[in-house]
Design a protein around this motif. Structure first.
Motif, PDB file in Angstrom:
ATOM      1  N   VAL A   6       0.827  -1.200   0.000  1.00  0.00           N
ATOM      2  CA  VAL A   6       0.000   0.000   0.000  1.00  0.00           C
ATOM      3  C   VAL A   6       0.866   1.257   0.000  1.00  0.00           C
ATOM      4  O   VAL A   6       1.983   1.274   0.524  1.00  0.00           O
ATOM      5  N   ALA A   7       0.315   2.297  -0.608  1.00  0.00           N
ATOM      6  CA  ALA A   7       0.919   3.627  -0.534  1.00  0.00           C
ATOM      7  C   ALA A   7       0.061   4.460   0.397  1.00  0.00           C
ATOM      8  O   ALA A   7      -1.123   4.685   0.127  1.00  0.00           O
ATOM      9  N   VAL A 244       5.153  12.821   1.416  1.00  0.00           N
ATOM     10  CA  VAL A 244       3.710  12.641   1.337  1.00  0.00           C
ATOM     11  C   VAL A 244       3.351  11.159   1.252  1.00  0.00           C
ATOM     12  O   VAL A 244       2.325  10.729   1.775  1.00  0.00           O
ATOM     13  N   MET A 245       4.224  10.385   0.617  1.00  0.00           N
ATOM     14  CA  MET A 245       3.960   8.947   0.429  1.00  0.00           C
ATOM     15  C   MET A 245       4.832   8.105   1.341  1.00  0.00           C
ATOM     16  O   MET A 245       6.022   8.367   1.506  1.00  0.00           O
ATOM     17  N   SER A 246       4.230   7.074   1.903  1.00  0.00           N
ATOM     18  CA  SER A 246       4.956   6.001   2.564  1.00  0.00           C
ATOM     19  C   SER A 246       4.534   4.700   1.893  1.00  0.00           C
ATOM     20  O   SER A 246       3.346   4.376   1.871  1.00  0.00           O
ATOM     21  N   PHE A 247       5.506   3.990   1.311  1.00  0.00           N
ATOM     22  CA  PHE A 247       5.213   2.729   0.632  1.00  0.00           C
ATOM     23  C   PHE A 247       5.449   1.598   1.616  1.00  0.00           C
ATOM     24  O   PHE A 247       6.538   1.458   2.161  1.00  0.00           O
ATOM     25  N   GLU A 248       4.406   0.806   1.852  1.00  0.00           N
ATOM     26  CA  GLU A 248       4.454  -0.152   2.948  1.00  0.00           C
ATOM     27  C   GLU A 248       3.887  -1.511   2.548  1.00  0.00           C
ATOM     28  O   GLU A 248       3.112  -1.631   1.599  1.00  0.00           O
ATOM     29  N   ARG A 331       4.023  -4.284  10.287  1.00  0.00           N
ATOM     30  CA  ARG A 331       4.207  -3.311   9.219  1.00  0.00           C
ATOM     31  C   ARG A 331       5.660  -3.269   8.759  1.00  0.00           C
ATOM     32  O   ARG A 331       6.585  -3.278   9.558  1.00  0.00           O
ATOM     33  N   VAL A 332       5.837  -3.180   7.427  1.00  0.00           N
ATOM     34  CA  VAL A 332       7.161  -3.030   6.813  1.00  0.00           C
ATOM     35  C   VAL A 332       7.123  -1.788   5.932  1.00  0.00           C
ATOM     36  O   VAL A 332       6.265  -1.676   5.047  1.00  0.00           O
ATOM     37  N   VAL A 333       8.022  -0.839   6.172  1.00  0.00           N
ATOM     38  CA  VAL A 333       8.086   0.383   5.373  1.00  0.00           C
ATOM     39  C   VAL A 333       9.229   0.251   4.380  1.00  0.00           C
ATOM     40  O   VAL A 333      10.381   0.019   4.773  1.00  0.00           O
TER      41      VAL A 333
END
Length: 383
Positions: A6-7, A244-248, A331-333
């Motif tokens: 998810v972003a 603004v974005m966190s890709f997880e 959770r993994v970022v």
């Protein structure tokens, strides 16, 4: 059902970045560049969040039409212009402004169906070597444009900076000089600065002896809006920008392997000790670069851990040995937050722009509520 990759999009960070740009460009108009699906952040949603900027800019007419169909009423500038008559007529019908940068555009404009008057920007090439007329031809171009019946007679001239990200490169000031020489004593709007120009080169932002104009100055921020640094050698944090974005993703398996055990295709990585391995549900099928090497950082439960083995289509392996507590579902970022996208881009031998834009259609999007009440989930490209 929730996507595993998810972003997470943070409107508050977008608002902060816009404030930062406005503080650096006081007196200028803001033309927010949201091409390429808003740099991978979701075109329509980002446009709605930027409802107080003066104009939006996209690459092609199709993007502009998408915004109009989504109810966006702001000025929209098509940076690549039009190359076909149908495209031009669609731009006119949807009240899009186009950039004129090539001789072929004159014939298209002459043949346009005059549904409504069209606003255009003339682009000159002051050093990018890409789109734009020769600066020496600007006077003739303006006369030619003024003779086209469907074009509104309001002069606007732009250029694009080639090396504004490098504070030591003299080309930027040379481009400003060439632009100023071309426009002369100009009455009309101008646009020179991209993200780096807006934050690093005040000479692009106001009239001077070498840049003599009477009109509005439009800055065109893109990358900086989304919280990545547009300046070589400077982090986003140093520039006052927030990602603004966190890709997880999340862990879908955790297990312990013995010393000497190979991990991933080709057993490209082998354990030098008994190792706790986590498997996260993300891969190059989601846009995570396949050629990232073992040792590339990820964040698990707010702690750094290392990628191990080759990135596969759907999965990556992570060394969790030094992460005190890690379990399935955690959770993994991949980038974002305390893991700068610039760092991952450098590891991948690319730039933040590409990482943002390459996220695939199967990546889910979650927009955090502005009041922090919680994220709102949507799929990629859905308005």
């Amino acid at each position: 059902m929730t996507e595993t990759a998810v972003a997470i999009i943070r409107p508050q960070a977008l608002a902060n970045n816009l404030r930062r740009i406005r503080s650096a460009t006081a007196g200028c108009r803001i033309m927010a560049v949201i091409k390429a699906n808003a740099y991978g952040h979701g075109l329509e949603r980002i446009a709605r969040l930027l409802d107080d900027v003066d104009a939006l800019a996209v690459a092609g007419v199709c993007e502009g039409i998408r915004l109009r169909d989504a109810g966006i009423r702001q000025r929209i500038v098509v940076l690549e212009g039009c190359s076909e008559a149908d495209e031009l007529n669609a731009a006119i019908a949807h009240q899009l402004e186009i950039v004129v940068h090539d001789q072929s555009h004159f014939e298209l404009l002459d043949g346009a169906i005059e549904q409504e008057m069209l606003d255009v920007w003339i682009k000159i090439d002051t050093g990018m070597g890409r789109l734009g007329f020769d600066p020496a031809d600007l006077s003739d171009v303006r006369k030619r444009i003024e003779g086209i019946s469907c074009v509104r007679p309001i002069p606007r001239v732009m250029t694009h900076l080639a090396s504004a990200d490098d504070p030591d490169n003299p080309l930027t000031l040379e481009q400003v000089r060439r632009f100023g020489d071309a426009i002369g004593h100009f009455t009309g709007d101008v646009s020179i600065a991209n993200s780096a120009g807006a934050l690093l080169w005040p000479q692009t932002l106001e009239p001077s002896l070498s840049l003599d104009y009477k009109g509005e100055n439009w800055v065109r921020p893109g990358l900086a809006l989304f919280g990545a640094s547009p300046v070589t050698g400077k982090s986003a944090r140093e520039m006052g920008l927030e990602p603004v974005m966190s890709f997880e993703s999340r862990l879908i398996a955790v297990k312990t392997i013995k010393r000497g055990t190979g991990v991933g295709y080709g057993s490209a990585w082998r354990a030098r000790r008994d190792t706790v391995v986590g498997v996260a549900a993300v891969g190059y099928g989601d846009g995570y670069p396949r050629h990232l090497q073992s040792g590339t950082p990820v964040m698990v439960n707010d702690r750094r851990a290392a990628l191990i083995g080759r990135v596969s289509m759907d999965l990556i392996n992570i060394d969790l040995t030094d992460v005190p507590v890690a379990a399935v579902g955690d959770r993994v970022v991949l980038w974002g937050g305390h893991l700068p996208i610039e760092e991952i881009a450098a590891r991948a031998g690319t730039i933040p722009y590409e990482l943002m834009c390459r996220l695939s259609q199967r990546v889910g999007y979650r927009f955090e509520a502005v009041d922090s009440a919680g994220p709102e989930e949507q799929s990629l490209g859905v308005s």
